[in-house]
Every structure is written in structure tokens, then in C-alpha cells.
Scaffold this active site. Structure first.
Site, mmCIF file in Angstrom:
data_model
loop_
_atom_site.group_PDB
_atom_site.id
_atom_site.type_symbol
_atom_site.label_atom_id
_atom_site.label_comp_id
_atom_site.label_asym_id
_atom_site.label_seq_id
_atom_site.Cartn_x
_atom_site.Cartn_y
_atom_site.Cartn_z
ATOM 1 N N THR A 262 5.694 2.382 14.355
ATOM 2 C CA THR A 262 3.969 2.661 14.436
ATOM 3 C C THR A 262 3.871 3.504 16.015
ATOM 4 N N VAL B 155 -18.039 1.688 14.043
ATOM 5 C CA VAL B 155 -17.197 2.782 15.242
ATOM 6 C C VAL B 155 -17.287 1.618 16.269
ATOM 7 N N SER C 121 -1.426 -4.529 20.641
ATOM 8 C CA SER C 121 -1.457 -6.003 20.019
ATOM 9 C C SER C 121 -0.076 -6.716 19.347
ATOM 10 N N TYR D 260 0.543 -1.540 0.295
ATOM 11 C CA TYR D 260 0.123 -0.175 0.034
ATOM 12 C C TYR D 260 1.111 1.335 0.451
ATOM 13 N N LYS E 98 6.988 -4.559 16.278
ATOM 14 C CA LYS E 98 7.712 -2.909 15.835
ATOM 15 C C LYS E 98 8.648 -2.635 17.507
ATOM 16 N N TYR F 134 1.762 -6.897 16.305
ATOM 17 C CA TYR F 134 2.070 -6.934 15.786
ATOM 18 C C TYR F 134 2.445 -5.484 16.182
ATOM 19 N N HIS F 135 1.917 -4.443 17.137
ATOM 20 C CA HIS F 135 2.336 -3.074 17.335
ATOM 21 C C HIS F 135 3.745 -3.538 18.555
ATOM 22 N N ARG G 266 -11.334 -4.578 19.864
ATOM 23 C CA ARG G 266 -10.101 -4.725 20.835
ATOM 24 C C ARG G 266 -9.617 -5.280 21.917
ATOM 25 N N ASN H 255 8.516 -12.899 11.658
ATOM 26 C CA ASN H 255 8.360 -12.176 10.078
ATOM 27 C C ASN H 255 9.501 -10.336 10.466
ATOM 28 N N VAL I 126 -2.442 5.346 8.287
ATOM 29 C CA VAL I 126 -2.218 5.892 6.780
ATOM 30 C C VAL I 126 -4.027 5.995 6.223
ATOM 31 N N ARG J 212 -12.077 2.722 5.553
ATOM 32 C CA ARG J 212 -12.732 2.293 6.238
ATOM 33 C C ARG J 212 -14.064 2.854 5.283
HETATM 34 P P1 NAD Z 1 1.318 -3.649 3.435
HETATM 35 O O1 NAD Z 1 1.207 -4.958 3.783
HETATM 36 O O2 NAD Z 1 0.156 -3.176 2.362
HETATM 37 O O3 NAD Z 1 2.600 -3.531 2.615
HETATM 38 C C1 NAD Z 1 4.086 -3.943 3.385
HETATM 39 C C2 NAD Z 1 4.877 -5.206 2.100
HETATM 40 O O4 NAD Z 1 5.431 -5.698 2.645
HETATM 41 C C3 NAD Z 1 3.738 -6.377 1.728
HETATM 42 O O5 NAD Z 1 3.553 -5.720 0.142
HETATM 43 C C4 NAD Z 1 4.361 -7.591 1.354
HETATM 44 O O6 NAD Z 1 4.628 -8.657 0.962
HETATM 45 C C5 NAD Z 1 6.198 -7.314 1.811
HETATM 46 N N1 NAD Z 1 6.292 -7.864 2.864
HETATM 47 C C6 NAD Z 1 5.943 -8.761 4.549
HETATM 48 N N2 NAD Z 1 7.183 -9.099 4.878
HETATM 49 C C7 NAD Z 1 8.160 -9.436 3.948
HETATM 50 C C8 NAD Z 1 8.977 -9.969 3.895
HETATM 51 N N3 NAD Z 1 9.238 -10.782 4.951
HETATM 52 N N4 NAD Z 1 10.229 -10.447 2.985
HETATM 53 C C9 NAD Z 1 9.486 -9.451 2.085
HETATM 54 N N5 NAD Z 1 8.912 -8.366 1.676
HETATM 55 C C10 NAD Z 1 8.090 -8.950 2.487
HETATM 56 O O7 NAD Z 1 1.226 -2.367 4.469
HETATM 57 P P2 NAD Z 1 1.979 -1.049 4.655
HETATM 58 O O8 NAD Z 1 0.434 -0.455 4.811
HETATM 59 O O9 NAD Z 1 2.647 -0.184 2.520
HETATM 60 O O10 NAD Z 1 2.823 -0.890 5.632
HETATM 61 C C11 NAD Z 1 4.379 -0.358 4.959
HETATM 62 C C12 NAD Z 1 4.740 -0.358 6.739
HETATM 63 O O11 NAD Z 1 4.661 0.992 6.815
HETATM 64 C C13 NAD Z 1 4.655 -1.443 7.159
HETATM 65 O O12 NAD Z 1 5.689 -1.472 8.347
HETATM 66 C C14 NAD Z 1 3.869 -0.868 8.011
HETATM 67 O O13 NAD Z 1 3.926 -1.640 9.600
HETATM 68 C C15 NAD Z 1 4.125 0.489 8.556
HETATM 69 N N6 NAD Z 1 2.693 1.527 8.759
HETATM 70 C C16 NAD Z 1 1.580 1.356 8.387
HETATM 71 C C17 NAD Z 1 0.113 2.525 8.335
HETATM 72 C C18 NAD Z 1 -0.545 2.092 7.827
HETATM 73 O O14 NAD Z 1 -1.669 2.781 8.051
HETATM 74 N N7 NAD Z 1 -0.779 1.601 7.121
HETATM 75 C C19 NAD Z 1 0.533 2.859 9.575
HETATM 76 C C20 NAD Z 1 2.045 2.863 10.222
HETATM 77 C C21 NAD Z 1 2.929 1.991 9.383
HETATM 78 N N1 USQ Z 2 -11.183 0.829 14.359
HETATM 79 C C1 USQ Z 2 -13.147 1.109 14.312
HETATM 80 N N2 USQ Z 2 -13.270 0.803 13.438
HETATM 81 C C2 USQ Z 2 -12.982 0.070 12.704
HETATM 82 C C3 USQ Z 2 -11.659 0.292 12.094
HETATM 83 C C4 USQ Z 2 -10.966 0.526 13.240
HETATM 84 O O1 USQ Z 2 -13.480 2.085 15.469
HETATM 85 O O2 USQ Z 2 -13.604 0.107 11.606
HETATM 86 C C5 USQ Z 2 -10.883 1.659 15.410
HETATM 87 C C6 USQ Z 2 -9.854 0.394 16.454
HETATM 88 O O3 USQ Z 2 -10.579 -0.036 16.971
HETATM 89 C C7 USQ Z 2 -8.376 1.266 16.669
HETATM 90 C C8 USQ Z 2 -8.355 2.606 15.744
HETATM 91 O O4 USQ Z 2 -9.638 2.269 15.114
HETATM 92 O O5 USQ Z 2 -8.988 2.369 17.917
HETATM 93 C C9 USQ Z 2 -6.988 2.708 14.318
HETATM 94 O O6 USQ Z 2 -7.522 0.891 13.523
HETATM 95 P P1 USQ Z 2 -7.271 0.981 12.822
HETATM 96 O O7 USQ Z 2 -7.643 -0.416 12.028
HETATM 97 O O8 USQ Z 2 -7.536 1.684 11.721
HETATM 98 O O9 USQ Z 2 -5.239 0.898 12.476
HETATM 99 P P2 USQ Z 2 -4.503 0.125 13.812
HETATM 100 O O10 USQ Z 2 -4.754 -1.137 13.773
HETATM 101 O O11 USQ Z 2 -3.850 0.999 15.401
HETATM 102 O O12 USQ Z 2 -3.346 -0.050 12.435
HETATM 103 C C10 USQ Z 2 -2.844 0.516 11.470
HETATM 104 C C11 USQ Z 2 -2.401 -0.278 10.820
HETATM 105 C C12 USQ Z 2 -0.551 -0.466 11.226
HETATM 106 C C13 USQ Z 2 0.065 0.912 11.946
HETATM 107 C C14 USQ Z 2 -1.297 1.514 13.222
HETATM 108 C C15 USQ Z 2 -0.871 3.182 13.411
HETATM 109 O O13 USQ Z 2 -3.063 -0.987 9.846
HETATM 110 O O14 USQ Z 2 0.125 -0.913 10.515
HETATM 111 O O15 USQ Z 2 0.803 0.427 12.263
HETATM 112 O O16 USQ Z 2 -2.294 1.978 11.745
HETATM 113 S S1 USQ Z 2 -0.954 3.398 15.419
HETATM 114 O O17 USQ Z 2 -2.517 3.219 15.102
HETATM 115 O O18 USQ Z 2 -0.345 5.230 14.952
HETATM 116 O O19 USQ Z 2 -0.236 2.503 15.813
#
Ligand code: NAD
Ligand code: USQ
Length: 384
Positions: free
Chosen positions: A144, A254, A179, A11, A185, A181-182, A323, A118, A211, A241
Site C-alpha cells: 500500500t 471530510v 495504522s 473487492y 504491510k 494495518y498499514h 485518525r 492474519n 482504489v 464513500r
Molecule cells: P477485501 O477485504 O475486499 O479482500 C480481501 C480478501 O481476502 C477477502 O475476500 C478476505 O476474505 C480474504 N482474506 C483475508 N484474510 C485471509 C486469509 N487469512 N486467508 C484467506 N483469505 C483471506 O480487500 P480489497 O479491497 O480487495 O483489497 C485487497 C488487497 O489490496 C489487500 O491486501 C489490501 O491491503 C490491498 N489494497 C486495497 C486497496 C483498496 O483501496 N481497496 C488499496 C491499496 C491496497
Molecule cells: N477520509 C475522509 N473521510 C472519509 C473517509 C476517509 O476524510 O469519510 C480520509 C482519511 O482520513 C484518509 C483518506 O481519506 O486521510 C483515505 O482514507 P481511506 O479510508 O479511503 O483509505 P485508507 O484508510 O488509507 O485505506 C485504503 C484501503 C487500504 C489501502 C489504502 C491505500 O482501505 O486497504 O491500503 O487505502 S493508501 O491510502 O495509499 O495507504
């Protein structure tokens, strides 16, 4: 500069690669296509169709004459990771390549273990590959905002000056993420900080907020350059969403009271922040942290903003929160360092939300309604 973008099929990685290429940098991308695999596993798809990486790169070359290199492989494979660093000889590596959905990491034990293996192993391989190949390479790592959680004190940019029993120190800001995931990081951040201390690496950890948006000037040039736009309850992020739910007439989902507040950022600012970080590298030995977000909003305010911008009727549904997170809390974040480097933020506007409505209308027929409902529960580790 020579910049290697890891996760360049994702993305954010894809629009970043285009933006850096457009700015005149020599870019290569690496990806293992895991993200496309999660779609198959979950039975969902990006709302906006996306082309294979090879096609996207070819279209960009046809339109601009600029070449983007491509490596296919997995960062958890050290041979691959060393190979890409040796072969491309980057000055900066932008590391997006991780499993990034909090709900995906909370499905069950298997998904939690996968996510941490991973992310943590891939990042550690990368640190070793940089240290052993060329420690001068600047690592720009996506962290993050969720690493910090929601502390009852102001959130600083990575580091905290504190006084305890009459003594002072500068420490990494305390983390309390929400989480597995978090947490991955947080583990990455600690590993990177340690690598900077022992090997004099240079690193920037970008603690990015949630984002929103789907287009950058570069991806908008041709529909074959589109980046993904996820709406499902596992990978779809909140504002994306809600705009899609508004258009298809689904209630905005929500979770809980909606009082939870998060840092948010427009995708056009994400790509610019990465450019700024690459062009202004950290010093040798420096572990630098930027809070990559432009404003804070509560979930209920995001829902209200989308509702106001939509020209038709929109309902809001309060679901039991799947959550575990604070429903109401203090949230004040320092985020000045990227602005000092030249970021001019795009704050959330009705115009941007309207453009997201337009994109959604074109592809609304692709929405699978059942994918909208949350189905991963933090308190139930057996759900998967
Ligand atoms: P995404 O899942 O769309 O992109 C991640 C890409 O990395 C994918 O194309 C996936 O195939 C690749 N990948 C995953 N594991 C891999 C591995 N082991 N080797 C090679 N490639 C691998 O995610 P995104 O939304 O583009 O997010 C990118 C980064 O930004 C992530 O690290 C995410 O944690 C961070 N981030 C995203 C958001 C958000 O809102 N999307 C917010 C804050 C931080
Ligand atoms: N939420 C709702 N309704 C929904 C979806 C989400 O109320 O339909 C709420 C969640 O409970 C949460 C907030 O919205 O409180 C954000 O959720 P999200 O799914 O938009 O974001 P999050 O799970 O935090 O993860 C996303 C990205 C992740 C990145 C993170 C930034 O997927 O890769 O690290 O945003 S941050 O939130 O600052 O950690």
C-alpha cells in the site's frame, strides 16, 4: 499462465480473477470468506449485493466457457497454503488476502493483533510454501502507498539511493505508516525482501493507492458478477464513500482540514496493473516495488470533485479527524514503472463518478445511515 489469486472473493481479487481469466490465463482463487465475516461482525453490507463465490464462478463459466478454480481456506493455516501451491502449481501468485481496513485494525487490541497475525503470518506461510515448493513462482503482493506515510521528500518506487557521511547505498525507502494495518504491510514488505535475498525468490510489491470505482468490463457483464462496494466508515474508502453520500443526501464526511493527500487509482487500472506485473515477472532474487497509483488528490479536492459532478445539492461536513495523520503535507510520488510496462491510466473523470452515482441510485435503499459516521478513534484504544 497459471495464476493463483489469493483473496479472490474480495473487492479487488474477484475483478482481477475475471480480468486474468478473460485475458486467457488459467486462474484459480482462494479465500477464507473473512471479509464476509467482518460484515456480520460490524452489522453492515456491501451496497451492491454480491453472490456467493461458487455462484459467481458458475455464472462466469456459463457466460464465457472459462473455468476458475476455487480453494476455500485460510493462509494462516500452513497446510492449506502449502496445499494450494502444490495442487494448482501456479507460475504467479497474486496475494490480496489480508485484512485491509485501517480503521478495523484500530478498533482495539484484539483487532490490531488479529490484523497483524492474519496478514504477517499468512504472508510468511506463503513465502515458505513458495520457497519449498517452487522458488521460481513469481509473488505479486499487494502492498500500500500508506507504507511510506507522508514524508517531506519525494517518494521513490520502493528503494532510495542515498549518500551518508560520504558513502552511498541503495536502501528500502523509509516507512512511517499511519495504522496497525498499514504497519502489517511494512512488515510483509521486509519479510518478502529478505526472502528474495536468502532464497532467490522473485517478488513484486505493489504499493497501491486508495482504489475507487465498482465496475470493470468483466464484472459489468452480469449483475451476478458484481464486486462489493463498501460505504461504511470502517471498510468504505474515501471516494466511494463520497459518491454514495452525495446520492443519498448525506454531507460528505471530510476528516479534519481535508488537506491530507493520497495516491488514488481506478479499479479498472488495478486489474490491468496486476496483469502487467504477472506477465512481466521480476527476476530471480529481485524484490521489485511499483507504486500502483495514477494521480494524487487531497481529500478536500476529492470532495469538491464529487460535489461538482453531482447534479443536485451536496454539502461538505468537516468532522474532527478520528485518525492521527498530517493535516497538510508535502506529497510527490514517483509512479512510472507500471506506465513503462504499458499501463494507460484512467484518470478520475466526471463520467466515472456519474457511473458510480448510477450504481448507487439503484441500491440507495440498502444504505444504513448509522454506518456512515466514523466510530473508530486512533487516540482511544479502549473504544472497542
Ligand atoms: P477485501 O477485504 O475486499 O479482500 C480481501 C480478501 O481476502 C477477502 O475476500 C478476505 O476474505 C480474504 N482474506 C483475508 N484474510 C485471509 C486469509 N487469512 N486467508 C484467506 N483469505 C483471506 O480487500 P480489497 O479491497 O480487495 O483489497 C485487497 C488487497 O489490496 C489487500 O491486501 C489490501 O491491503 C490491498 N489494497 C486495497 C486497496 C483498496 O483501496 N481497496 C488499496 C491499496 C491496497
Ligand atoms: N477520509 C475522509 N473521510 C472519509 C473517509 C476517509 O476524510 O469519510 C480520509 C482519511 O482520513 C484518509 C483518506 O481519506 O486521510 C483515505 O482514507 P481511506 O479510508 O479511503 O483509505 P485508507 O484508510 O488509507 O485505506 C485504503 C484501503 C487500504 C489501502 C489504502 C491505500 O482501505 O486497504 O491500503 O487505502 S493508501 O491510502 O495509499 O495507504
Amino acid at each position: 499462465m497459471k495464476i493463483l489469486v489469493l483473496g479472490g472473493d474480495g473487492y479487488l481479487g474477484w475483478p482481477t480473477a475475471l480480468h486474468l481469466s478473460e485475458q486467457g490465463h488459467q486462474v484459480a482463487v482462494a479465500d477464507n470468506f473473512a471479509r464476509r465475516g467482518y460484515d456480520h461482525e460490524l452489522g453492515v453490507e456491501s451496497l451492491v449485493p454480491i453472490e456467493p463465490l461458487q455462484t459467481r464462478i458458475e455464472v462466469w463459466r456459463e457466460l464465457t466457457g472459462k473455468t476458475i478454480g476455487m480453494y476455500v481456506g485460510d493462509l494462516t493455516d500452513p497446510l492449506f497454503t502449502y496445499h494450494i501451491i502444490n495442487d494448482f502449481e501456479p507460475e504467479a501468485v497474486v496475494h490480496f488476502a489480508e485484512q485491509r481496513a485501517a480503521p478495523y485494525s484500530m478498533i482495539d487490541r484484539h483487532h490490531a493483533v488479529y490484523t497483524q497475525q492474519n496478514n504477517v503470518v499468512g504472508n510468511l506461510n506463503l513465502l515458505y510454501a513458495i520457497a519449498e515448493t517452487n522458488p521460481d513462482i513469481h509473488l505479486v503482493k499487494l502492498g500500500t502507498m500508506g507504507e511510506y506515510g507522508t514524508p517531506n521528500i519525494d517518494i521513490e518506487e520502493g528503494w532510495l539511493e542515498l549518500e551518508h557521511n560520504g558513502r552511498r547505498d541503495r536502501v528500502l525507502f523509509p516507512k512511517r505508516p499511519g495504522s496497525f494495518y498499514h504497519l502489517s504491510k511494512v512488515h510483509d514488505s521486509h519479510n518478502i525482501e529478505f526472502a528474495c535475498r536468502i532464497w532467490d525468490l522473485r517478488a513484486t510489491d505493489l504499493n497501491q493507492g486508495v482504489v475507487y470505482g465498482q465496475q470493470t468490463p468483466e464484472t459489468a457483464r452480469d449483475e451476478r458478477l458484481a464486486t462489493r462496494f463498501d460505504y461504511d466508515a470502517v471498510f468504505g474508502t474515501v471516494l466511494n464513500r463520497f459518491t454514495i453520500q452525495a446520492v443519498i443526501g448525506h454531507a460528505l464526511t471530510v476528516y479534519g482540514s481535508g488537506g491530507q493527500t493520497r495516491g488514488i487509482i481506478d479499479i479498472r487500472d488495478t486489474v490491468r496493473c496486476i496483469q502487467l506485473a504477472c506477465e512481466n515477472p521480476a527476476a530471480r532474487g529481485e524484490f521489485r516495488v511499483f507504486n500502483q497509483m495514477t494521480e494524487s488528490m487531497s481529500v478536500k479536492d476529492i470532495a469538491e470533485t464529487v460535489k461538482r459532478a453531482y447534479p443536485g445539492d451536496v454539502t461538505v461536513e468537516r468532522l474532527d479527524n478520528p485518525r492521527v495523520e498530517a493535516p497538510e503535507h508535502y506529497y510527490k510520488v514517483k509512479h512510472t514503472k507500471l506506465v513503462e510496462l504499458g499501463l494507460e491510466p484512467h484518470l478520475l473523470s466526471d463520467t466515472l463518478i456519474e457511473s458510480m452515482f448510477d450504481i448507487t441510485k439503484r441500491y440507495a435503499h440498502r444504505v444504513r445511515l448509522e454506518a456512515l459516521r466514523p466510530n473508530v478513534y486512533w487516540r482511544d484504544p479502549t473504544a472497542g
